[in-house]
Scaffold this motif. Sequence first.
Motif, PDB file in Angstrom:
ATOM      1  N   GLY A  75      24.298  47.145  21.236  1.00  0.00           N
ATOM      2  CA  GLY A  75      25.004  45.905  21.546  1.00  0.00           C
ATOM      3  C   GLY A  75      25.046  45.655  23.046  1.00  0.00           C
ATOM      4  N   LEU A  76      25.844  44.700  23.412  1.00  0.00           N
ATOM      5  CA  LEU A  76      26.028  44.365  24.820  1.00  0.00           C
ATOM      6  C   LEU A  76      27.442  44.727  25.258  1.00  0.00           C
ATOM      7  CD1 LEU A  76      24.444  40.809  25.185  1.00  0.00           C
ATOM      8  CD2 LEU A  76      23.615  42.924  26.174  1.00  0.00           C
ATOM      9  N   ILE A  77      27.574  44.999  26.532  1.00  0.00           N
ATOM     10  CA  ILE A  77      28.886  45.171  27.137  1.00  0.00           C
ATOM     11  C   ILE A  77      29.038  44.057  28.162  1.00  0.00           C
ATOM     12  CG2 ILE A  77      30.368  46.653  28.530  1.00  0.00           C
ATOM     13  CD1 ILE A  77      28.861  49.042  27.384  1.00  0.00           C
ATOM     14  N   MET A  78      30.093  43.244  27.969  1.00  0.00           N
ATOM     15  CA  MET A  78      30.386  42.199  28.941  1.00  0.00           C
ATOM     16  C   MET A  78      31.174  42.846  30.079  1.00  0.00           C
ATOM     17  SD  MET A  78      31.546  38.917  26.643  1.00  0.00           S
ATOM     18  CE  MET A  78      32.864  39.793  25.805  1.00  0.00           C
ATOM     19  N   VAL A  79      30.680  42.686  31.286  1.00  0.00           N
ATOM     20  CA  VAL A  79      31.347  43.240  32.458  1.00  0.00           C
ATOM     21  C   VAL A  79      31.704  42.076  33.360  1.00  0.00           C
ATOM     22  CG1 VAL A  79      31.163  44.808  34.411  1.00  0.00           C
ATOM     23  CG2 VAL A  79      29.961  45.339  32.290  1.00  0.00           C
ATOM     24  N   PHE A  80      32.993  41.892  33.575  1.00  0.00           N
ATOM     25  CA  PHE A  80      33.456  40.815  34.439  1.00  0.00           C
ATOM     26  C   PHE A  80      33.939  41.465  35.728  1.00  0.00           C
ATOM     27  CE2 PHE A  80      35.686  37.026  35.719  1.00  0.00           C
ATOM     28  CZ  PHE A  80      34.854  36.043  35.211  1.00  0.00           C
ATOM     29  N   ARG A  81      33.182  41.270  36.795  1.00  0.00           N
ATOM     30  CA  ARG A  81      33.446  41.926  38.083  1.00  0.00           C
ATOM     31  C   ARG A  81      33.675  40.853  39.142  1.00  0.00           C
ATOM     32  NH1 ARG A  81      28.759  44.553  38.429  1.00  0.00           N
ATOM     33  NH2 ARG A  81      29.579  46.244  37.170  1.00  0.00           N
ATOM     34  N   TYR A  82      34.853  40.889  39.776  1.00  0.00           N
ATOM     35  CA  TYR A  82      35.168  39.901  40.802  1.00  0.00           C
ATOM     36  C   TYR A  82      36.217  40.470  41.744  1.00  0.00           C
ATOM     37  CZ  TYR A  82      39.464  38.890  38.217  1.00  0.00           C
ATOM     38  OH  TYR A  82      40.684  38.986  37.606  1.00  0.00           O
ATOM     39  N   HIS A  83      36.419  39.788  42.851  1.00  0.00           N
ATOM     40  CA  HIS A  83      37.483  40.191  43.762  1.00  0.00           C
ATOM     41  C   HIS A  83      38.231  38.954  44.252  1.00  0.00           C
ATOM     42  CE1 HIS A  83      34.726  39.102  47.022  1.00  0.00           C
ATOM     43  NE2 HIS A  83      35.785  39.085  47.808  1.00  0.00           N
TER      44      HIS A  83
END
Length: 125
Positions: free
Chosen positions: A93-101
């Motif tokens: 499957g996929l892993i959603m990675v939400f990366r922000y600052h």
Amino acid sequence: MAWRRERGASLWSALIFVIVVGFWVFVGFKIGPAYLDNWQIEKALASVAKEPDVGAYGRPGLREALRREFSVGYVSGVSVHKDLHFERAAHGGLIMVFRYHVLIPILGNVAADIRFVDRHAVAAH
């Protein structure tokens, strides 16, 4: 008459205590909304991952579903096109990675740079 030394907080120690506590309350009010937005982002990722047939969406479909969740949750200041990344999971499957600052000005030239990384797995179809 014998002099007794009084015990307890003096005016200066009470003033210092109020200043220190007031500073941390001030900082909490400044950075609190960033953590509330991150909580909404985590909820949106979990909500999208629970949708039926989410594995068939593909990356553009996942971005659109997440954008819809953000508009419902009033999340602003982040972009699903710039901040959302995908990784392959071991199970296919996929892993959603939400990366922000978030850069939050505190006082004068002092700012808080808070970095968030939220992950949520999407089941393969």
